[in-house]
Write a protein that holds these residues in place. Structure first.
Motif, PDB file in Angstrom:
ATOM      1  N   ALA A   1     117.976  71.678  48.416  1.00 24.65           N
ATOM      2  CA  ALA A   1     119.389  71.293  48.776  1.00 24.65           C
ATOM      3  C   ALA A   1     119.394  69.649  48.505  1.00 24.65           C
ATOM      4  O   ALA A   1     118.518  69.007  48.678  1.00 24.65           O
ATOM      5  N   LEU A   2     120.647  69.335  48.073  1.00 25.33           N
ATOM      6  CA  LEU A   2     120.842  67.702  47.742  1.00 25.33           C
ATOM      7  C   LEU A   2     122.242  67.527  48.190  1.00 25.33           C
ATOM      8  O   LEU A   2     123.049  67.675  47.586  1.00 25.33           O
ATOM      9  N   LYS A   3     122.492  66.819  49.382  1.00 29.03           N
ATOM     10  CA  LYS A   3     123.709  66.684  49.888  1.00 29.03           C
ATOM     11  C   LYS A   3     123.748  65.664  50.849  1.00 29.03           C
ATOM     12  O   LYS A   3     122.689  65.599  51.791  1.00 29.03           O
TER      13      LYS A   3
ATOM     14  N   LEU B   1     113.254  69.528  50.403  1.00 26.09           N
ATOM     15  CA  LEU B   1     112.185  70.054  49.483  1.00 26.09           C
ATOM     16  C   LEU B   1     111.506  71.208  50.022  1.00 26.09           C
ATOM     17  O   LEU B   1     110.913  70.964  50.936  1.00 26.09           O
ATOM     18  N   TYR B   2     111.548  72.283  49.131  1.00 24.75           N
ATOM     19  CA  TYR B   2     110.820  73.461  49.612  1.00 24.75           C
ATOM     20  C   TYR B   2     109.283  73.153  48.934  1.00 24.75           C
ATOM     21  O   TYR B   2     109.070  73.189  47.735  1.00 24.75           O
TER      22      TYR B   2
ATOM     23  N   GLN C   1     119.024  67.862  39.826  1.00 27.33           N
ATOM     24  CA  GLN C   1     119.977  68.835  40.265  1.00 27.33           C
ATOM     25  C   GLN C   1     119.319  69.679  41.288  1.00 27.33           C
ATOM     26  O   GLN C   1     117.808  69.840  41.263  1.00 27.33           O
ATOM     27  N   PRO C   2     119.932  70.576  42.183  1.00 26.21           N
ATOM     28  CA  PRO C   2     119.102  71.315  43.290  1.00 26.21           C
ATOM     29  C   PRO C   2     118.457  72.358  42.251  1.00 26.21           C
ATOM     30  O   PRO C   2     118.830  72.591  41.342  1.00 26.21           O
TER      31      PRO C   2
ATOM     32  N   VAL D   1     120.324  83.585  48.479  1.00 25.95           N
ATOM     33  CA  VAL D   1     121.609  83.383  47.678  1.00 25.95           C
ATOM     34  C   VAL D   1     121.975  81.873  47.907  1.00 25.95           C
ATOM     35  O   VAL D   1     122.242  81.431  49.040  1.00 25.95           O
ATOM     36  N   VAL D   2     122.330  81.094  46.528  1.00 31.13           N
ATOM     37  CA  VAL D   2     122.684  79.684  46.795  1.00 31.13           C
ATOM     38  C   VAL D   2     124.108  79.364  46.196  1.00 31.13           C
ATOM     39  O   VAL D   2     124.560  78.578  46.821  1.00 31.13           O
TER      40      VAL D   2
END
Length: 916
Positions: free
Chosen positions: A260-262, A268-269, A300-301, A392-393
């Motif tokens: 995620a990037l927000k 970070l996984y 980007q994610p 699901v993203v």
């Protein structure tokens, strides 16, 4: 389906032994005190690599490592890992590194520094000199094979202090390869460098291996310079590149995929769990494929990255693989239940669990609520592939009915296709069409036409059944309307549109006025009339105020310096002849603007008494109705002829009319004392001020715009002196009420200017009307396209400026001017500006090759050695002069006697020093 586990944060602390070493240590590759890791963090999974709370972070790390610096990436990276540190906010990238400092950095690179025993006395041979602080680390280096005892302690290697000796390039090559645990024995043949003979035989194999691994490169002229001193920036680069060949896991360094990037956060996984990092203005972004910075938008994610940062603050983010780690599925949406999307398939229904982090988009990419998806819509499901849970993203409608109200900006308008492309609040573009008669377009609570919408206007729009139903301008940009001026006041304008309707608009402060053939029009030059007003184009700002009034055409007649034949006070008819002798008759009334001697009057009787035969008047009329009648007091236009025999001049007025007048009694001209009419160039704008008898020019004021170099500035007294006649003369300007702007048209302060800067001056006679500063670019020509008329200048901060030189460019080199852009080279240092007419002027800075002697700090002068007594050897140093060797920035104090240097000058001051 369960999501990834959230990792528990743990914080590593340092032992008393490490803290003691930190406090006692001297500067080690950047300052007194690197914090040394004492133990490996505890925990499982990703938590075992928890960021170190006490390690040096790279956020705003070093003030002397500017954005774009060639080694910036590697310095940021190693600083985040605690391998390099600084001192008082400085890194000093151009300083040389000693051998003992390089050893400590290599131990950090090998993660062995925590194994040192600083509690016991350390003994080394008496003739093997190392600073006390470094002795235990040097012994540890010998113990782990990082240093070869027989080589380092050889008799011919102990003539000076071993530890404080500058580390050479070939010595660092060996240290680097040994730190990687690699054998250089198979690469001991000759190198490909031009100075191969200078490389020590026992170092040749290490140099070859370092080059083969891409850790070290050659210098200009295919040289390796084996005995050259390694700088701090170079050593950081060597070890940073070497990490790619190492299997160690470094402190504060985490590799994984962006889940995620927000909102300033990066999730970070990594190692089966998720770590959250805070991003801030000082976070540095790079890619593994380049040395240059990138922006956060380029990450980007669902891509692979390496994140370096202590206490979960990302100091360094490196994009290692831009490929999206996702898989895609398609289907027909059937229904929605809590946390599950149902999709029709050949085998019944497929269920896709979702959560709050899943993004739902419509066909145009705009964010929507899951509940807004209608049954039967085709959807695309995106699932990540990096965690194993296939979460699901994103779910996007690929075709279906759109019903929504959204906010955004107008991107494009196609009136022929009846289509508008909006850029919504999420930055996604979406296009919809409108139907005639069913759509409402409005702005400021007024109905507008689609063509009146402007690109960039902020709007709220409603879509129903995929069709635009309404568009409301909430914060507009400039838009254009047309009509003729019906009424005009100091604050409002009423204009009549082509359909006969009228609208009133507020005037912005000082709206721009444009009237063809009128050099400096003002509001009073506009004609408002219920049947014959000026046909105008109005520019409206986002507040619907008029910022510009441009006359497209006018129905009026204008006569300048017409000759009165007769005025009948009873009928109020004025008869006059124009400049060609043609007679005209107009009628005055109470609405006619009347003036004499610069004074307005409303009395027809008072004005009529002055309209005697042969008086000169300026008349504006519509058909036979006089809009204005003024006794002529001045002529404004362009000087087209000076007849020295007849002693008269010819002026072309703003309305195109030419008038012949006798020589003026006086001429007022900027920068010239007691000028004569013959000093005034032809085709320049002038104003002829008439004497009371209207026959004689009392003074001819020359107007114009010119560029001058500033000699002095006194901001306290609002005064400036500019150079005239190539600096041989000067003129003092009083700027108390003169507006000053920068090149962008923004208000500027006089204190922002200094001697040597250039300004564009607008003047009327000897009086300045306005002043504008001129932007200059100084630096090295880094790219040149003579055919296209463009060049790129890399300034002394490392920023590149692309400049369109255009036609008429002037290149000044050693006092000689040419127009050939091809005369420049990428070795030239230049100063670029544009003159008052917009022509690029490129001044090539002069240079001298000298031998450095010393720096006199009291006078801020560089002293060089001279070949003869007549040769100048002392030079003033400009503030912020760029001193460097290659891409490494140096301080003037770091220059040594007998260093070969190249000096570059601007206004006789050194602006750049290149150490050879």
């Amino acid at each position: 389906m369960s999501g990834p586990k959230k990792l528990k944060r743990t914080v590593q602390s340092y032992s008393a032994k490490a803290v003691s070493a930190f406090l006692a240590g001297t500067m080690v590759l950047g300052g007194a005190g690197a914090a040394f890791a004492d133990n490996t963090p505890t925990g499982t999974g990703a938590a075992a690599a928890t960021p170190n709370q006490s390690a040096v972070t790279a956020s705003g790390i070093f003030s002397d490592v500017k954005a774009g610096f060639w080694a910036e990436k590697h310095i940021y990276k190693l600083a985040g890992q605690g391998i390099v540190v600084g001192n008082n906010g400085l890194f000093r990238p151009g300083d040389s590194v000693t051998q003992q400092e390089a050893v400590l950095m290599a131990l950090r690179f090998m993660k062995l520094q925590g194994n040192v025993n600083t509690n016991t006395d350390v003994a080394l041979p008496n003739d093997f000199l190392v600073t006390n602080y470094y002795k235990p680390y040097v012994i540890l280096a010998f113990q782990h094979g990082l240093l070869d005892k027989s080589t380092e302690m050889a008799a011919d290697n102990l003539k000076t202090s071993w530890g404080e000796r500058k580390a050479s390039r070939e010595w660092v090559a060996e240290l680097l390869i040994r730190a990687l645990g690699k054998n250089a024995g198979g690469s001991s043949g000759p190198t490909s460098f031009a100075d191969d003979a200078k490389i020590s035989a026992n170092k040749r194999g290490y140099v070859n291996t370092a080059v083969e691994l891409g850790l070290a490169n050659g210098l200009t002229g295919n040289r390796f310079d084996p005995q050259g001193a390694v700088t701090r920036a170079q050593l950081a680069t060597f070890f940073s590149r070497a990490e790619a060949h190492n299997t160690l896991e470094y402190d504060n360094t985490f590799k994984g995929s962006v889940s995620a990037l927000k909102d300033g956060k990066l999730a970070l996984y990594t190692n089966g769990g998720t770590l959250d990092f805070t991003l801030n203005a000082n976070t540095a972004y790079f890619t593994s494929a380049s040395e240059n910075r990138i922006t956060l938008n380029e990450i980007q994610p669902y891509t692979k990255v390496t994140v370096i940062g202590a206490t979960y603050n990302a100091a360094y983010v490196e994009l290692t693989d831009p490929t999206l780690q996702v898989e895609q599925a398609e289907g027909v949406f059937t229904k929605l239940s809590p946390g599950v999307v149902w999709v029709d398939s050949a085998n019944g229904y497929d269920q896709y669990p979702y959560d709050a982090a899943t993004t739902f988009l419509d066909v145009n990419g705009a964010v929507i609520q899951p509940s807004s998806i209608t049954a039967g819509s085709k959807i695309t499901i995106l699932r990540e592939t990096f965690s194993g849970s296939r979460k699901v993203v994103k779910i996007q409608v690929s075709s279906g009915i759109v019903n929504k109200t959204a906010k955004g900006t107008v991107q494009t308008i196609d009136t022929a296709a009846k289509s508008i492309t909006f850029k919504n609040e999420d930055g996604t573009a979406e296009s919809f069409k409108w139907e005639e008669g069913t759509t409402l377009f409005s702005s400021q609570n007024a109905i507008i036409q689609p063509a009146e919408l402007k690109t960039g206007a902020a709007v709220s729009y409603t879509i129903k059944d995929n069709v635009i139903r309404s568009v409301e301008v909430t914060s507009g940009v400039e838009r254009i309307v047309k009509g003729f001026i019906y009424e005009l006041t100091d604050s409002t304008i009423v204009y009549q549109k082509s359909d006969g309707s009228r609208e009133v608009k507020l005037l912005a402060t000082k709206p721009a006025i444009v009237i063809p053939n009128n050099v400096s029009p003002v509001m009073s030059d506009l004609i408002a009339d219920k049947t014959g007003g000026d046909n105008v184009q109005l520019t409206l700002n986002s507040s619907d105020q008029v910022t510009k009034i441009e006359v497209l055409s006018r129905q009026i007649e204008q006569y300048v310096a017409a000759t009165v034949v007769d005025y009948n006070a009873k009928t109020q008819y004025l008869t006059f002849t124009d400049s060609s002798g043609k007679a005209h008759v107009v009628k005055l009334d109470e609405k006619t603007k009347m003036a004499y001697g610069g004074m307005l009057t409303t009395s027809l009787t008072t004005m009529g008494a002055r309209l005697s035969e042969n008086r000169k008047v300026d008349v504006t009329s519509i058909k036979e109705r006089a809009l204005s009648v003024e006794l002529s007091t001045k002529y404004t236009g362009v000087l087209t002829e000076v007849n020295t025999n007849a002693r008269n001049i010819v002026m072309k007025l703003s309305n195109g009319q030419s008038v012949t007048l006798p020589y003026p009694q006086a001429v007022d001209m900027f920068g010239k004392s007691s000028p004569a009419i013959t000093d005034v160039p032809l085709n320049v704008p002038v104003t002829a001020v008439l004497a009371s008898n209207q026959e004689i020019i009392s003074v001819l004021r020359v107007s114009g715009t010119a560029q001058f170099e500033i000699a002095t500035v006194d901001a306290n007294l609002n005064k400036m002196t500019v150079k005239l006649d190539n600096g041989s003369k000067s003129s003092e300007l009083n700027l108390v009420s003169v507006p000053l702007t920068n090149e962008a048209g923004q208000k500027a302060a006089l204190s922002e200017l200094k001697s040597g800067d250039f300004v564009n001056l607008v003047f009327e006679g000897s009086s300045p009307i306005s002043l504008q500063s001129v932007k200059q670019y100084a630096g090295q020509v880094s790219a040149l396209d003579a055919a296209a008329g463009t060049l790129t200048v890399k300034d002394y901060s490392g920023t590149s400026q692309n400049i369109a030189a255009g036609s008429g460019v002037r290149i000044v080199r050693d006092g000689v001017t040419s127009n050939a852009l091809s005369s420049l080279s990428t070795a030239d240092r230049v100063l670029v500006r544009k003159d008052a007419s917009g022509v690029a002027i490129i001044s090539v800075l002069s240079q001298q090759s000298r031998t450095f002697s010393r720096y006199e700090s009291a006078t801020n002068q560089v002293v060089t050695k001279r070949a003869s007594l007549s040769e100048n050897y002392q030079f003033s140093l400009a503030p912020n002069a760029y001193i460097h060797q290659g891409d490494t920035t140096l301080s003037v104090q770091s220059l040594k006697e007998n260093d070969n240097i190249i000096l570059y000058f601007n206004n006789d001051k050194i602006v750049e020093i290149v150490k050879q």
